[in-house]
Design a protein around this motif. Sequence first.
Motif: not given
Length: 297
Positions: A90, A93-94, A97, A128-129, A143-146
């Motif tokens: 995770s 991933n972030n 992203s 991360r965010s 979170p950057n992945s979202e």
Amino acid sequence: RLSVADILSAIGVFLIVLAVTWLVQRVFDRRMFPHMRVDIGVRHSFRKLIGYVGVFVAVVGAVGAMGFNLSNLAIVAGALSVGIGFGLQSIVNNFVSGLILLFERPIKIGDWIVTSAGEGYVRRISVRSTEIETFERASIIVPNSELIGSAVTNRTHGNNIGRIAVAVSVSFDEDPRRIIDILREVVRENSDVMRYPEPIIYFAGFGPSSLDFEIRAYLRDINLGLDVRTALRVAVLEHFRAEGVRIPYPHRTLHIVPGDPADPASAEDAAGRDPWPAVDPRPGAGVPPRVSPGVTR
């Protein structure tokens, strides 16, 4: 084998590279970007990228200064990357992203975005965010992945032009063409409304107690949407009062059909008694007496 001199040399290399990185960032912020007229989002993205590269070079230089063979270190890092990838999936991933956000720039600092977590302005994009400041001055950490994997509405992507809608209702007795002319005049008097694309006065339909209209207008800066909506509503009310246009109030008509139980006359005929008996105003009148258990009265 490591000596104190090697460790001090590694720390020195690390700090020197970080200082050079900070100096390069400062030069770009104060001398390069002002002459290039780059927006704040591009500045922030480029500054972050320089910082990431500087930290990576500082770590590699410090490891090399301590005498490690970088080729052997790369083999060990490649073997550990598999396990680290599963354990920190995770986080990685972030991080990836976040790099995509900095390079592709679907959102940038200062944008007004709408996400599943909330709505507000982008204040910071980190590794991360991303921090979003809502209109209530609360901070949402997403979170950057979202932001990469889900739908995000960016109201100021590319430019700040946006459209607003203001609903207006009048009485059924009013002439729709006259109302449209008045609303056009109201929109024309507002300097924040763009002339092109041309504002639209839309006859929305027939409401339960009113004729419903809608003003649709484009603004050069959608951030002024709340103020412009307020100004248009105040101007509409002033023009309606000056022109004698009536704004309807909700009303309801009740029809009682003969023979309906709701009709007092039919209820009286059906029961053979007064449907509305007189009520004794004395306290406790009409209330059956309370009987205690085991007591016969």
